[in-house]
Design an enzyme around this catalytic site. Structure first.
Site, mmCIF file in Angstrom:
data_model
loop_
_atom_site.group_PDB
_atom_site.id
_atom_site.type_symbol
_atom_site.label_atom_id
_atom_site.label_comp_id
_atom_site.label_asym_id
_atom_site.label_seq_id
_atom_site.Cartn_x
_atom_site.Cartn_y
_atom_site.Cartn_z
ATOM 1 N N ASP A 72 -63.611 -89.463 50.730
ATOM 2 C CA ASP A 72 -64.749 -89.239 49.849
ATOM 3 C C ASP A 72 -65.858 -90.180 50.316
ATOM 4 O OD1 ASP A 72 -66.434 -88.248 47.961
ATOM 5 O OD2 ASP A 72 -65.082 -88.500 46.271
HETATM 6 C C1 BGC Z 1 -67.987 -87.047 45.285
HETATM 7 C C2 BGC Z 1 -67.444 -85.820 45.965
HETATM 8 C C3 BGC Z 1 -68.553 -85.111 46.691
HETATM 9 C C4 BGC Z 1 -69.175 -86.068 47.678
HETATM 10 C C5 BGC Z 1 -70.289 -85.459 48.494
HETATM 11 C C6 BGC Z 1 -68.776 -87.917 46.245
HETATM 12 O O1 BGC Z 1 -69.423 -88.945 45.592
HETATM 13 O O2 BGC Z 1 -66.938 -87.768 44.698
HETATM 14 O O3 BGC Z 1 -66.840 -84.984 45.021
HETATM 15 O O4 BGC Z 1 -68.069 -83.972 47.317
HETATM 16 O O5 BGC Z 1 -69.713 -87.171 46.971
HETATM 17 O O6 BGC Z 1 -71.419 -85.275 47.771
#
Ligand code: BGC
Length: 743
Positions: A288
């Site tokens: 993530d």
């Molecule tokens: C989130 C994800 C997301 C990613 C990209 C992260 O902060 O937890 O779910 O896909 O950002 O935007």
């Protein structure tokens, strides 16, 4: 430079016709050879480059690592993927730059959070789940993929398949609610919707099951917070939707931010031992946003070198926006701290995905300006969004059949901070959703009611402040009206990532506004628009009609008006339990019995002294304008063996005056087991449509597999014993019968 396209193409052609000895190669083997053929051309720097994903423009959902121009990285072959870049023109430019200016010209992968639509915005995922309509949910993801792929996207960071039992956690809006069994079906439907049958088709995109794992169990509902749970709860409650997504072919997985039992998800053994080894998952795994680096703040890695070693060892292939792989892997390999095979494996997972998407055949496959101009936000897509939006709405209360309202009301007062809103109704993660294209509630009402109906409007207050100055005007309008429609709830910014709430009531002074308007004594229809279940005991007690509309997306106003004025008979059923107060959280239907089950008459039982134990509205609950009667429940036998299946039949009759849809739900309870079982568990359902006075017999087939669970040795087994099977309209109103499973 650009040799890759030629070389890969050449080598691939050889392999395409290739044989292995005398045996013809399988498709999978050919793919592996193609991947290997690219890998052999790559320098270590280029390999590490493939493991690096940076964010372009768009919403940044975490800290930005300074000083890394992605343009330079592209030209140097040090970037494998980009998120948050949009549109054919821009993605084409980036792709051209990648192909023409990097030495090997390995196509760029574009990812984006396409969570509930790209430009045509569908209801938030939690709402869609309340439709219990797997086909409609799949279709919503299909349309999102169609639009996104027409605008250059290859990959969505969805579906979020985290089970969530705590509505304080803002990200509950992105999932399918509290139930594992339903959540697993929805996970698979969404994966299928995004990916279709063929990842390389120009109108499908790769899915990403996230956030692996147990992110939804953050302590206190506080985002990013610690998760600590038994292996049993993990396997029984939190992991099955991930397994379902993997089985449905989700091309990628994303790790979670949280730690699980002391080990951050980016290095948790769950990756290697369960996802890779047990489930044989061979898709690509992405971190993530910055989650590899964050293992330092977790207190798990001493520095970025250690963080990278742990993540690589655990099989995290792609580093999202952390830039840690890009910074430290080269030296770590050179110093022998990371074996090259680990890098190679990660690169292969990324290259394989690029092949599967067809990017080596045609890197511009998803850059079609004609499709972009003609297939996004089309009338058909809007129609589909309207259809699923109305299916997602849950009628919570309808005293004396106040709804559906006639269209010829003389004077209608439309009140509340969400009544004339075209932005919050799109919900969080709205991708390219555009408020200018969205239909507010008041617009939907205007377009639905008789032209002679007088519509009065006052916001009354804002969503989340303490300004009461608009109350008197709102009350004055309510006084003049025959019917009041009161639209209250949360802003889009109150749910989603990093949007946990400690108080689940209506925010700001909206609850006071509701009370003031109600005092006028007019029939009030409360329309709730929110990203999570709310604690609204006073409203539930006093307001005669309540419609949970959630955050319905682009077609919000039309869809809500369809329901209020009877063009659509509501059929949504809650996939989360509504608490009576925040202090009741977590409250979910499939809890355990305890040694002292709640008994309001008995003091020393498991309950609260100030509120009842039951939720305000239970899981599976939702009204219709018609009523359904369940009768003649029968089991094919009262005893089955391990190799039998049990037929469970029941008659359902529409005893009201409207044609309507009903979600017939089947639950089981294992009364005594070597490991205690929940008081009830959903195991099947059927969504049916019945004309007034029509009866159907519904039949379910229950097999011993439905009765299985993890025993004390964590073996998934079915134990003989006495079970109940319950069939009904929700998790509280049902008919039950017992049967015995014999060895
Ligand atoms: C989130 C994800 C997301 C990613 C990209 C992260 O902060 O937890 O779910 O896909 O950002 O935007």
């Amino acid at each position: 430079m650009r040799i890759i396209s030629l070389l890969a193409f050449g080598i691939c052609l050889i392999f395409l016709h290739g044989c292995h000895g005398h045996r013809k190669l399988s498709e999978g083997e050919i793919l592996e050879q193609k991947v290997d053929s690219i890998l052999t051309l790559m320098t270590l720097e280029e390999k590490i480059g493939q493991l690096n994903m940076l964010s372009g423009q768009g919403e940044l959902t975490g800290p930005v690592t300074d000083g890394h121009s992605y343009i330079d990285a592209i030209k140097q072959g040090r970037l494998g993927a980009l998120l948050n870049v949009n549109g054919v023109a821009y993605t084409r430019r980036i792709q051209e730059m990648t192909l023409q200016e990097s030495r090997l010209g390995i196509p760029m992968l574009f990812g984006y959070d396409i969570i509930h639509g790209y430009k045509t915005i569908f209801p938030i995922p939690l709402a869609e789940a309340c439709s219990w309509d797997l086909e409609a949910i799949e279709k919503s993801a299909r349309i999102a993929a169609d639009e996104a792929s027409a605008a250059g996207q290859h990959w969505t960071f969805a579906p979020m398949v985290d089970i969530a039992r705590d509505p304080r956690w803002g990200r509950i809006m992105e999932g399918a609610g509290e139930d594992t069994w339903l959540g697993s079906l929805i996970a698979a439907a969404r994966v299928k919707g995004f990916q279709g049958d063929d990842l390389s088709a120009p109108n499908t995109i790769a899915a990403c099951a996230k956030h692996y794992a147990a992110y939804g169990a953050a302590e206190g509902g506080r985002d990013y917070n610690t998760t600590d749970m038994s292996e049993r709860t993990l396997r029984e409650v939190y992991l099955p939707p991930f397994k379902a997504a993997a089985d449905a072919g989700s091309a990628t997985f994303m790790v979670a931010f949280n730690e699980i039992n002391g080990v951050p998800a980016s290095a948790n053994p769950l990756l290697k031992y369960i996802l890779r080894n047990e489930w044989n998952y061979n898709g690509m795994i992405v971190s993530d946003w910055n989650s590899i680096n964050e293992m330092i703040a977790h207190g798990f890695a001493a520095n970025s070198q250690e963080a990278a070693i742990f993540a690589m060892r655990s099989g995290v292939d792609l580093d999202m926006q952390g830039h840690v792989y890009a910074e430290v892997l080269y030296d770590l390999v050179k110093k022998g701290k990371i074996p090259v095979w680990q890098i190679d494996n990660a690169v292969k997972n990324i290259l394989r995905l690029k092949f599967q998407l067809g990017l080596f055949d045609d890197p511009y496959r998803y850059c079609n300006s004609e499709r972009e101009a003609t297939s996004i936000l089309t009338p058909e897509n809007r129609k589909a969004a309207r259809e699923i939006a109305r299916k997602s709405m849950v009628l919570l209360k309808n005293e004396n059949h106040l709804l559906p309202s006639g269209k010829t009301v003389r004077t209608l007062a439309v009140i509340g901070p969400l009544a004339d809103d075209d932005e919050n109704i799109l919900g969080g993660w709205k991708a390219l959703g555009d408020p200018d294209e969205a239909v507010s509630l008041i617009r939907g009402i205007r377009e639905t009611v008789d032209p002679k109906t007088k519509i009065l409007y006052e916001a009354g207050c804002n969503i989340n402040d303490d300004d009461r100055s608009g109350f008197s005007k709102a009350v004055a309008e309510a006084r003049k009206a025959d019917v009041v429609i009161l639209a209250v709830g949360e802003s889009a910014a109150m749910s989603g990532e990093a949007r946990s709430r400690a108080d689940l009531g209506l925010p700001g002074v909206q609850h006071e506004l509701v009370k003031e308007v109600f005092k006028e004594g007019k029939p009030v229809v409360l329309v709730l628009m929110n990203g999570r279940q709310l604690a609204i005991p006073w409203e539930a007690q006093n307001i005669p009609a309540i419609l949970e509309a959630w955050l319905p997306g682009t077609e919000a106003g039309h869809a809500i008006a369809d329901v209020i004025f009877g063009d659509y008979n509501p059929s949504g059923k809650l996939v989360v339990s509504f608490p009576r107060s925040t202090g009741q959280v977590p409250v979910y239907y499939n809890h355990k019995s305890t040694g002292r089950p709640a008994d309001p008459e008995k003091r020393f039982t498991s309950k609260y002294i100030d509120i009842p134990i039951e939720p305000l509205y239970p899981f599976g609950y939702g009204l219709s304008y018609t009523s359904f009667m369940y009768s003649h429940m029968e089991l094919s036998s009262d005893t089955i063996t391990m190799s039998d299946s049990l037929e469970v039949g029941i008659r359902v009759t529409n005893i009201g005056n409207y044609k309507g849809e009903e979600v017939v739900q089947l639950y089981i309870c294992d009364h005594v087991a070597s490991v205690t079982r929940p008081v009830m568990e959903l195991k099947d359902f059927k969504k049916i449509e019945l004309d007034s006075a029509e009866t159907v017999r519904i039949s379910f087939m229950l097999t011993p597999k439905h009765l299985a669970f993890y025993d004390q040795n964590m073996q998934f087994i079915t134990e003989p014993g006495v079970f109940s099977v319950m069939v009904g309209t929700n998790s509280v109103n049902y008919t039950g019968k017992k049967f015995t499973l014999v060895p």
